[in-house]
Design an enzyme around this catalytic site. Structure first.
Site, PDB file in Angstrom:
ATOM      1  CB  CYS A 139      -0.946   0.000   1.202  1.00 27.48           C
ATOM      2  SG  CYS A 139      -0.189  -0.588   2.725  1.00 27.48           S
ATOM      3  CG  HIS A 251      -0.919   3.975   4.510  1.00 28.60           C
ATOM      4  ND1 HIS A 251      -1.686   3.616   5.590  1.00 28.60           N
ATOM      5  CD2 HIS A 251      -0.381   2.813   4.036  1.00 28.60           C
ATOM      6  CE1 HIS A 251      -1.606   2.300   5.761  1.00 28.60           C
ATOM      7  NE2 HIS A 251      -0.836   1.793   4.828  1.00 28.60           N
TER       8      HIS A 251
END
Ligand code: A2P
Length: 342
Positions: A139, A251
């Site tokens: 990710c 994130h």
């Protein structure tokens, strides 16, 4: 390259492996949202949740046990059920003629396995013609390479220094439950029970994701460094520090980039604003910058805080945010599946 990967059909038979998990559920949502042409959805998970029901496109489907499932006749399987599950089952799906898009780290660094971010290295998908397994990157890697690619095309990048601020959803449903539970426990003056993360995550910051390696890096850091070079350019030097923060979705990354030649912050801002999959929010005057609270639930990679590095020549500093479960996992996998049917 003009040959298709899968024969042209009106609809395809698609499996989601890990359909009851945080990423698997989002894969189902994104397949629906993007109207992926699904004839039959096959939700798979462990024997623990076999027999439960999921709804896809308004229709109920029974979750089946992966161990017992015969993949014959499937066109595409999106796997997000952990590395061990992928190692054990992806090869038998591929051998049955199905394309596997695997969200785990099991196959990513195999030299003959395609590791794909559609905006960045679509041509590498050709490798999958032989083994039918395509790896979805980590990710944190995905959002980083989406931001780096257009800059590297403009002026070659020599070195990247990245520090991450990673949401607990990266550790799946269990990670989100742990942050919620510990927060409630501490606010109720009770002791925080710790299970998923290596330290308390509520009201804390943990500079440790995945296991430590002999050289002092963690495996998460090593994944970012190796995957970025495999996807973008092996000649780029990359160093990473990966950190878990008490955020549910999204994130963030602080990225320092050194180029071979000068690239101004102003020009970088223009290039990024015109690039596929990127939204720039960068206005210090109105205190506008990307944050996970706003990126969560969205598809783009958000870039802001773009500025010249005052400490070193030919260098820029930027801030990159994305929804780790969407672009960082499920959306990227569905975009790869779309490449397979076009
Ligand atoms: P299950 O619900 O049966 O445990 P998350 O990343 O949110 O923790 O989700 C993990 C997903 O992977 C879940 O759908 C989980 O299914 C699935 N899974 C975990 N282990 C296996 C396994 N050995 N075989 C099949 N699916 C698995």
């Amino acid at each position: 390259m003009d040959e298709r990967y899968l024969p042209e059909k009106d609809v395809y038979r698609v499996a989601v492996v890990g359909a009851t998990g945080a990423v698997g559920k989002t894969m189902l949502e994104i397949l629906e949202e993007r109207q992926f042409p699904v004839a039959e959805m096959v939700p798979l998970a462990s024997s623990r949740s076999a027999g439960s029901t999921i709804t896809f496109n308004g229709k109920d489907y029974t979750v089946q046990d992966l161990e017992q499932f015969d993949p014959a006749g499937l066109d595409i399987a999106l796997f997000s059920a952990g590395g061990g599950t992928s190692l054990a089952h992806a090869p038998r799906f591929a051998e049955a003629g199905c394309y596997v898009v695997d969200n785990s780290s099991a196959w990513r660094m195999e030299p003959d396995v395609a590791l794909i971010v559609p905006e960045v290295n679509p041509d590498a998908l050709a490798m999958a013609r032989h083994n039918r397994i395509i790896a979805n990157p980590n990710c944190s890697t995905i959002q980083l390479v989406v931001a780096l690619k257009p800059l590297h095309d403009a002026v070659p990048i020599r070195r990247v220094v990245v520090s991450t601020y990673q949401a607990v959803s990266g550790a799946g449903g269990k990670g989100m439950e742990e942050l919620a539970r510990q927060t409630a426990q501490l606010l109720n003056a009770r002791e925080a029970e710790q299970d998923v993360f290596p330290a308390r995550i509520a009201f804390n910051v943990i500079p440790h994701i995945d296991v430590f390696l002999e050289d002092g890096y963690t495996k998460e850091e090593r994944k970012m460094m190796d995957e970025t070079r495999k996807i973008l350019d092996p000649s780029i030097a990359v160093t990473a520090t990966t950190v878990r923060v008490p955020v549910f979705y999204g994130h963030s990354e602080s990225v320092n980039i050194t180029f071979e030649q000068p690239l101004s912050a102003e020009r970088a801002r223009e290039i990024l604003a015109e690039s596929e999959g990127i939204c720039v929010i960068d206005d210090p005057a109105s205190e506008d910058y990307p944050m996970p609270s706003e990126a969560a639930g969205s598809d783009p990679v958000w870039v802001g805080r773009i500025r010249d590095d005052a400490s070193f020549p030919n260098s820029l500093q930027l801030w990159v945010v994305a929804d780790n479960v969407r672009k960082g996992a499920a959306l990227n996998a569905v975009q790869i599946a779309e490449m397979l049917i076009h």
